[in-house]
Design an enzyme around this catalytic site. Structure first.
Site, PDB file in Angstrom:
ATOM      1  CB  SER A   1      -0.907   0.009   1.234  1.00  0.00           C
ATOM      2  OG  SER A   1      -0.127  -0.035   2.421  1.00  0.00           O
TER       3      SER A   1
ATOM      4  CG  ASP B   1      -0.064   6.104   8.343  1.00  0.00           C
ATOM      5  OD1 ASP B   1      -1.010   5.458   7.869  1.00  0.00           O
ATOM      6  OD2 ASP B   1       1.111   5.689   8.360  1.00  0.00           O
TER       7      ASP B   1
ATOM      8  N   GLY C   1       2.039   3.651   4.434  1.00  0.00           N
ATOM      9  CA  GLY C   1       1.732   2.513   3.579  1.00  0.00           C
ATOM     10  C   GLY C   1       2.957   1.632   3.446  1.00  0.00           C
TER      11      GLY C   1
ATOM     12  CG  ASN D   1       6.055   3.194   5.528  1.00  0.00           C
ATOM     13  OD1 ASN D   1       5.999   4.385   5.238  1.00  0.00           O
ATOM     14  ND2 ASN D   1       5.191   2.627   6.350  1.00  0.00           N
TER      15      ASN D   1
ATOM     16  CG  PHE E   1      -7.248   1.137   6.854  1.00  0.00           C
ATOM     17  CD1 PHE E   1      -6.085   1.868   6.710  1.00  0.00           C
ATOM     18  CD2 PHE E   1      -7.592   0.225   5.855  1.00  0.00           C
ATOM     19  CE1 PHE E   1      -5.265   1.705   5.603  1.00  0.00           C
ATOM     20  CE2 PHE E   1      -6.792   0.045   4.753  1.00  0.00           C
ATOM     21  CZ  PHE E   1      -5.619   0.783   4.622  1.00  0.00           C
TER      22      PHE E   1
ATOM     23  N   GLY F   1      10.166  -7.738  18.438  1.00  0.00           N
ATOM     24  CA  GLY F   1      10.296  -6.456  19.116  1.00  0.00           C
ATOM     25  C   GLY F   1      11.643  -6.298  19.796  1.00  0.00           C
TER      26      GLY F   1
ATOM     27  N   GLY G   1      14.476  -8.927  19.713  1.00  0.00           N
ATOM     28  CA  GLY G   1      15.241  -9.234  18.510  1.00  0.00           C
ATOM     29  C   GLY G   1      14.423 -10.007  17.492  1.00  0.00           C
TER      30      GLY G   1
ATOM     31  N   GLY H   1       8.499  -2.301  11.299  1.00  0.00           N
ATOM     32  CA  GLY H   1       8.539  -3.556  10.550  1.00  0.00           C
ATOM     33  C   GLY H   1       8.880  -3.341   9.093  1.00  0.00           C
ATOM     34  CG  ASP H   2       6.373  -1.158   6.550  1.00  0.00           C
ATOM     35  OD1 ASP H   2       6.058  -2.342   6.341  1.00  0.00           O
ATOM     36  OD2 ASP H   2       5.537  -0.250   6.721  1.00  0.00           O
TER      37      ASP H   2
END
Length: 310
Positions: free
Chosen positions: A8, A12, A48, A52, A116, A221, A224, A251-252
């Site tokens: 995506s 945001d 998105g 990212n 969303f 997280g 690790g 995460g991206d």
């Protein structure tokens, strides 16, 4: 070298409520809920998954092509991508839709209420996986449902290895559909919670899933991440960030590190360490694309964190 990024491109809108939701929601009256929260902080960020990941990959000096659909309000985001050199060759605009957008209100307990709107993202299947870019790697990240399904098939048909990253899109798929993604993918990347959901829906253990892939990456997280590859488990510690301001997009950033390692044929430990550092740099900045650095700076930070170069 090029990576193709199915995912995506979204706005945001993030708001901070300087109180606690629990002080304003009466549990016995939730069936007639009617509340309004006064928010004294608001910011609109470019986000998105594809946006990212491509941005983070650009910071690492690599070319990532988003395969995304956007709406009539894409203008300012398009200028941002242009200014930072993020390619828009396969970003398709639909002027009868808005871009995907998330409206997030956070209270003082870090609880969140999110609305969303998928908008043009639901038309992601209108963008096809290009076979003329010489792409070495791809990724199927959260996107429109049909787009995720079709892009996975198109990657497989073109012989382009790809990471399956179900993320927030995971609830859209049942166990059989998730297994189909796994069978087509070369790698899968999930967080700890998502890994449990995948195991629950497919009925397969982590070891069973790992056997179907060249590598299974699970982020945990602050604990690790673990990379299951070649019959072994490689644990990579998290890099302690200079500050913890905003985990959104972490995460991206991590996945951009994975793509960098795969594009450059690095071993899994080095790849995981690059990804870990990328996540750490992101979490220290508010917003998903507000951290900036050169590859030279990144190499210095990597050496400081891990005691070696890459």
């Amino acid at each position: 070298m090029t990576a193709l990024i199915s995912g995506s491109v979204a706005y945001d809108t993030i708001m901070v409520f300087r109180d606690r939701f629990k002080n304003h929601v009466l549990p016995e009256q939730v069936h007639i809920l009617n509340v309004a929260f006064l928010v004294d902080q608001l910011r609109r960020e470019y986000g998105g998954c594809a946006g990212n990941i491509a941005y983070n990959l650009m910071l690492l000096g690599q070319r990532g092509l988003p395969l995304s659909t956007v709406g009539k309000d894409f203008g300012t985001y398009a200028q941002w991508m242009k200014d930072w050199g993020v390619p828009m060759d396969y970003v398709k605009r639909f002027d009868d839709h808005y871009c995907a957008q998330a409206y997030i209100t956070t209270d003082l307990d870090d609880n969140q209420i999110t609305a969303f709107h998928p908008g043009a993202m639901n038309l992601a299947h209108e963008v096809k996986v290009p076979t003329n870019e010489g792409a070495k790697i791809g990724i199927v990240a959260p996107n429109g449902r049909d787009g995720m399904v079709q892009h996975a098939q198109q990657f497989a048909d073109a012989g382009i290895p790809f990471i399956f990253d179900p993320g927030q899109g995971l609830p859209m798929f049942n166990g059989e559909e998730l297994l189909d993604f796994v069978e087509k993918a070369t790698y899968m990347a999930v967080n700890d919670y998502e890994s449990r959901m995948v195991q629950d829906r497919t009925g397969l253990s982590m070891d069973d899933l790992a056997k179907k892939l060249d590598a299974l990456i699970v982020t945990r997280g602050a604990e690790g991440s673990d990379i299951y590859a070649n019959g072994e488990t490689i644990h990579v510690d998290a890099v302690t960030p200079e500050d913890v301001l905003d985990p959104t997009g972490c995460g991206d950033a991590y996945r951009a590190g994975l793509l960098y390692g795969l594009l450059n044929d690095l071993d899994w430990r080095t790849t995981g360490q690059i990804a870990s550092l990328m996540g750490s740099l992101k979490v220290a900045r508010a917003g998903t694309q507000n951290h900036h650095f050169t590859l030279e700076q990144f190499r210095k930070w990597y050496k400081k964190a891990w005691g070696s170069d890459f």
